[in-house]
Motif scaffolding. Structure first.
Motif, PDB file in Angstrom:
ATOM      1  N   VAL A 140       0.844  -1.193   0.000  1.00 16.92           N
ATOM      2  CA  VAL A 140       0.000   0.000   0.000  1.00 16.92           C
ATOM      3  C   VAL A 140       0.881   1.245   0.000  1.00 16.92           C
ATOM      4  N   VAL A 141       0.579   2.179  -0.882  1.00 16.51           N
ATOM      5  CA  VAL A 141       1.200   3.506  -0.860  1.00 16.51           C
ATOM      6  C   VAL A 141       0.095   4.530  -0.653  1.00 16.51           C
ATOM      7  N   SER A 142       0.211   5.319   0.400  1.00 18.83           N
ATOM      8  CA  SER A 142      -0.824   6.298   0.717  1.00 18.83           C
ATOM      9  C   SER A 142      -0.243   7.697   0.831  1.00 18.83           C
ATOM     10  N   ASP A 143      -0.966   8.635   0.257  1.00 25.20           N
ATOM     11  CA  ASP A 143      -0.701  10.050   0.491  1.00 25.20           C
ATOM     12  C   ASP A 143      -1.032  10.367   1.949  1.00 25.20           C
ATOM     13  N   ILE A 144      -0.628  11.531   2.425  1.00 28.30           N
ATOM     14  CA  ILE A 144      -0.927  11.949   3.800  1.00 28.30           C
ATOM     15  C   ILE A 144      -1.926  13.102   3.829  1.00 28.30           C
ATOM     16  N   ASP A 145      -1.567  14.234   3.213  1.00 29.07           N
ATOM     17  CA  ASP A 145      -2.375  15.449   3.318  1.00 29.07           C
ATOM     18  C   ASP A 145      -3.740  15.269   2.683  1.00 29.07           C
ATOM     19  N   ASP A 146      -4.781  15.431   3.495  1.00 29.68           N
ATOM     20  CA  ASP A 146      -6.191  15.325   3.091  1.00 29.68           C
ATOM     21  C   ASP A 146      -6.577  13.935   2.599  1.00 29.68           C
ATOM     22  N   THR A 147      -5.695  12.974   2.795  1.00 26.50           N
ATOM     23  CA  THR A 147      -5.997  11.561   2.564  1.00 26.50           C
ATOM     24  C   THR A 147      -6.103  10.849   3.898  1.00 26.50           C
ATOM     25  N   VAL A 148      -5.069  11.026   4.720  1.00 28.89           N
ATOM     26  CA  VAL A 148      -5.035  10.453   6.058  1.00 28.89           C
ATOM     27  C   VAL A 148      -5.229  11.536   7.111  1.00 28.89           C
ATOM     28  N   MET A 149      -4.642  12.697   6.873  1.00 32.05           N
ATOM     29  CA  MET A 149      -4.684  13.796   7.841  1.00 32.05           C
ATOM     30  C   MET A 149      -5.288  15.040   7.184  1.00 32.05           C
ATOM     31  N   GLU A 150      -6.199  15.679   7.869  1.00 31.75           N
ATOM     32  CA  GLU A 150      -6.852  16.873   7.318  1.00 31.75           C
ATOM     33  C   GLU A 150      -5.888  18.054   7.362  1.00 31.75           C
ATOM     34  N   THR A 151      -5.614  18.623   6.196  1.00 32.21           N
ATOM     35  CA  THR A 151      -4.714  19.780   6.116  1.00 32.21           C
ATOM     36  C   THR A 151      -5.259  20.912   5.278  1.00 32.21           C
ATOM     37  N   GLY A 152      -6.226  20.643   4.400  1.00 28.68           N
ATOM     38  CA  GLY A 152      -6.705  21.683   3.492  1.00 28.68           C
ATOM     39  C   GLY A 152      -5.689  22.000   2.417  1.00 28.68           C
ATOM     40  N   ALA A 153      -4.960  20.963   1.947  1.00 25.78           N
ATOM     41  CA  ALA A 153      -3.904  21.183   0.955  1.00 25.78           C
ATOM     42  C   ALA A 153      -4.445  21.700  -0.369  1.00 25.78           C
ATOM     43  N   TYR A 154      -5.747  21.541  -0.613  1.00 23.99           N
ATOM     44  CA  TYR A 154      -6.357  22.046  -1.842  1.00 23.99           C
ATOM     45  C   TYR A 154      -6.468  23.561  -1.835  1.00 23.99           C
ATOM     46  N   SER A 155      -6.245  24.185  -0.688  1.00 22.05           N
ATOM     47  CA  SER A 155      -6.225  25.640  -0.573  1.00 22.05           C
ATOM     48  C   SER A 155      -4.920  26.034   0.096  1.00 22.05           C
ATOM     49  N   ILE A 156      -4.061  26.762  -0.606  1.00 27.72           N
ATOM     50  CA  ILE A 156      -2.729  27.062  -0.079  1.00 27.72           C
ATOM     51  C   ILE A 156      -2.783  27.825   1.242  1.00 27.72           C
ATOM     52  N   PHE A 157      -3.749  28.764   1.360  1.00 28.15           N
ATOM     53  CA  PHE A 157      -3.817  29.560   2.586  1.00 28.15           C
ATOM     54  C   PHE A 157      -4.339  28.725   3.756  1.00 28.15           C
ATOM     55  N   ARG A 158      -5.348  27.892   3.488  1.00 33.35           N
ATOM     56  CA  ARG A 158      -5.853  27.019   4.539  1.00 33.35           C
ATOM     57  C   ARG A 158      -4.799  26.005   4.953  1.00 33.35           C
ATOM     58  N   ASN A 159      -4.063  25.497   3.978  1.00 37.26           N
ATOM     59  CA  ASN A 159      -3.019  24.532   4.270  1.00 37.26           C
ATOM     60  C   ASN A 159      -1.930  25.140   5.150  1.00 37.26           C
ATOM     61  N   LEU A 160      -1.484  26.338   4.802  1.00 39.42           N
ATOM     62  CA  LEU A 160      -0.441  26.998   5.584  1.00 39.42           C
ATOM     63  C   LEU A 160      -0.907  27.265   7.004  1.00 39.42           C
ATOM     64  N   TRP A 161      -2.149  27.731   7.143  1.00 40.73           N
ATOM     65  CA  TRP A 161      -2.668  28.035   8.485  1.00 40.73           C
ATOM     66  C   TRP A 161      -2.748  26.767   9.326  1.00 40.73           C
ATOM     67  N   THR A 162      -3.305  25.704   8.747  1.00 47.68           N
ATOM     68  CA  THR A 162      -3.435  24.448   9.484  1.00 47.68           C
ATOM     69  C   THR A 162      -2.075  23.874   9.833  1.00 47.68           C
ATOM     70  N   SER A 163      -1.158  23.913   8.881  1.00 51.31           N
ATOM     71  CA  SER A 163       0.152  23.288   9.071  1.00 51.31           C
ATOM     72  C   SER A 163       1.017  24.036  10.070  1.00 51.31           C
ATOM     73  N   LEU A 254       4.969  -7.923  -5.779  1.00 57.50           N
ATOM     74  CA  LEU A 254       3.690  -7.495  -5.207  1.00 57.50           C
ATOM     75  C   LEU A 254       2.947  -6.511  -6.106  1.00 57.50           C
ATOM     76  N   GLU A 255       1.627  -6.584  -6.056  1.00 57.95           N
ATOM     77  CA  GLU A 255       0.780  -5.542  -6.618  1.00 57.95           C
ATOM     78  C   GLU A 255       0.599  -4.453  -5.555  1.00 57.95           C
ATOM     79  N   PHE A 256       0.107  -3.291  -6.001  1.00 60.01           N
ATOM     80  CA  PHE A 256       0.011  -2.145  -5.102  1.00 60.01           C
ATOM     81  C   PHE A 256      -1.395  -1.568  -5.070  1.00 60.01           C
ATOM     82  N   VAL A 257      -1.794  -1.129  -3.878  1.00 61.43           N
ATOM     83  CA  VAL A 257      -2.977  -0.302  -3.692  1.00 61.43           C
ATOM     84  C   VAL A 257      -2.493   1.131  -3.494  1.00 61.43           C
ATOM     85  N   LEU A 258      -2.977   2.056  -4.308  1.00 63.82           N
ATOM     86  CA  LEU A 258      -2.596   3.456  -4.215  1.00 63.82           C
ATOM     87  C   LEU A 258      -3.753   4.244  -3.619  1.00 63.82           C
ATOM     88  N   ILE A 259      -3.471   5.050  -2.594  1.00 61.11           N
ATOM     89  CA  ILE A 259      -4.501   5.813  -1.897  1.00 61.11           C
ATOM     90  C   ILE A 259      -4.110   7.285  -1.909  1.00 61.11           C
TER      91      ILE A 259
END
Length: 324
Positions: A140-163, A254-259
């Motif tokens: 399994v390969v998983s992203d982190i931001d807004d996949t596992v942990m809420e960061t608001g990475a889709y908005s640069i200003f929200r992401n910076l504030w949260t981070s 191995l095969e992979f699951v991508l998240i």
């Protein structure tokens, strides 16, 4: 533009680094990262610094306090040219203090193992490395931001504030992500996390993940330092794609699951990975944060499906969890 900025700023950075590093510190410390394995080697990773930077999170701390602590994680004094030794294998830290050691793999090893490493005239410590179980069904390969942990990475200003104004105690891990990752771990699938976050946050993220109950797993983070060819070490997509390539090569059987999520256009990154590695992608799962998937994301999702790869996507992971 990034190549031009690299040509301009890299000599400036090297000048300042040279002035700052003119005298080798009397002692150094190793910032340990979690390692991984290939069929032939175990890969140990870390960074040599003058001192470790760690946050001291407190419940209900002010955003200013959290901001001060987060900024401190980026003010590192890395040490270049230090010899690192593990058994009979040695390596040299690069200009940003990073090192990678490739040691012969013990055929009997699987799961988490530790290897003792030492720095020339400095620290010594144990580096942890993960070797997948011999009967692993897939990886399994998983992203982190807004996949596992809420960061608001889709908005640069929200992401910076949260981070920058959150702490290890306040960051929010999605409960359905914990449940999904734990299910993968129960099935003995090796898990790897990939993020565009800098290596400076490795320990910080590990604390958050441990507190939330996520399985311990190696991370592939990003060097935000300058080089003579790259400004901020490439793009989000290039970094994630390169990490996927590395892991697929490390697990040829191995095969992979991508998240991932649609907030940073992971569908395009995963589509390209599926094209580079036909027959190696078992399933793709996307969270749709914020306003959800746009037309580009939906088109890329359909393109992944056209390759015969099952894709699940939605505002959360419940459909995947409830399907089993």
């Amino acid at each position: 533009m990034k190549a031009i900025l690299a040509k301009i700023f890299h000599p400036v950075e090297r000048l300042f680094d040279g002035m700052r590093r003119k005298k080798r510190p009397d002692s150094v410390v190793i910032d340990p990262y979690l390692g991984f394995a290939t069929p032939e080697h175990i890969v140990l990773r870390g960074r040599v610094l003058k001192k470790l930077k760690r946050t001291n999170p407190v419940l209900d701390a002010s955003w200013i306090t959290n901001l001060r602590q987060m900024v401190s994680l980026f003010l590192t004094d890395e040490v270049a040219g230090v010899t690192i030794t593990a058994g009979e294998v040695t390596g040299i830290t690069d200009e940003e203090g990073y090192f990678t050691l490739h040691l012969p793999r013990d055929p009997a090893w699987e799961g988490w193992q530790t290897v003792h490493v030492s720095a020339e005239n400095g620290d010594d410590t144990d580096l942890a490395v993960f070797l997948p179980p011999k009967d692993a069904p897939y990886a399994v390969v998983s992203d982190i931001d807004d996949t596992v942990m809420e960061t608001g990475a889709y908005s640069i200003f929200r992401n910076l504030w949260t981070s920058l104004t959150g702490s290890a105690l306040s960051r929010h891990i999605y409960p359905d992500a914990v449940e999904l990752m734990q299910r993968f771990a129960d099935e003995k699938a090796p898990i790897y996390f990939v993020s565009s976050s800098p290596w400076n946050l490795h320990h910080f993220l590990q604390r958050i993940f441990t507190r939330a109950g996520l399985p311990r797993a190696p991370m592939f983070l990003r060097d935000l330092g300058l080089s003579d060819k790259q400004f901020i070490s490439g793009t989000h997509g290039n970094h994630k794609g390169s990490a996927i390539d590395t892991l697929i090569a490390a697990h040829p059987e191995l095969e992979f699951v991508l998240i991932g999520d649609t907030g940073q256009h992971d569908p395009r990154v995963y589509l390209d990975a599926a094209k580079r590695h036909p027959g190696r992608i078992r399933q793709v799962i996307f969270r749709e944060p914020g306003k959800g998937a746009d037309k580009r994301d939906l088109a890329d999702i359909e393109a992944i499906k056209s390759l015969g790869i099952p894709v699940a996507h939605g505002p959360d992971f419940r459909p995947v969890l409830d399907a089993d």
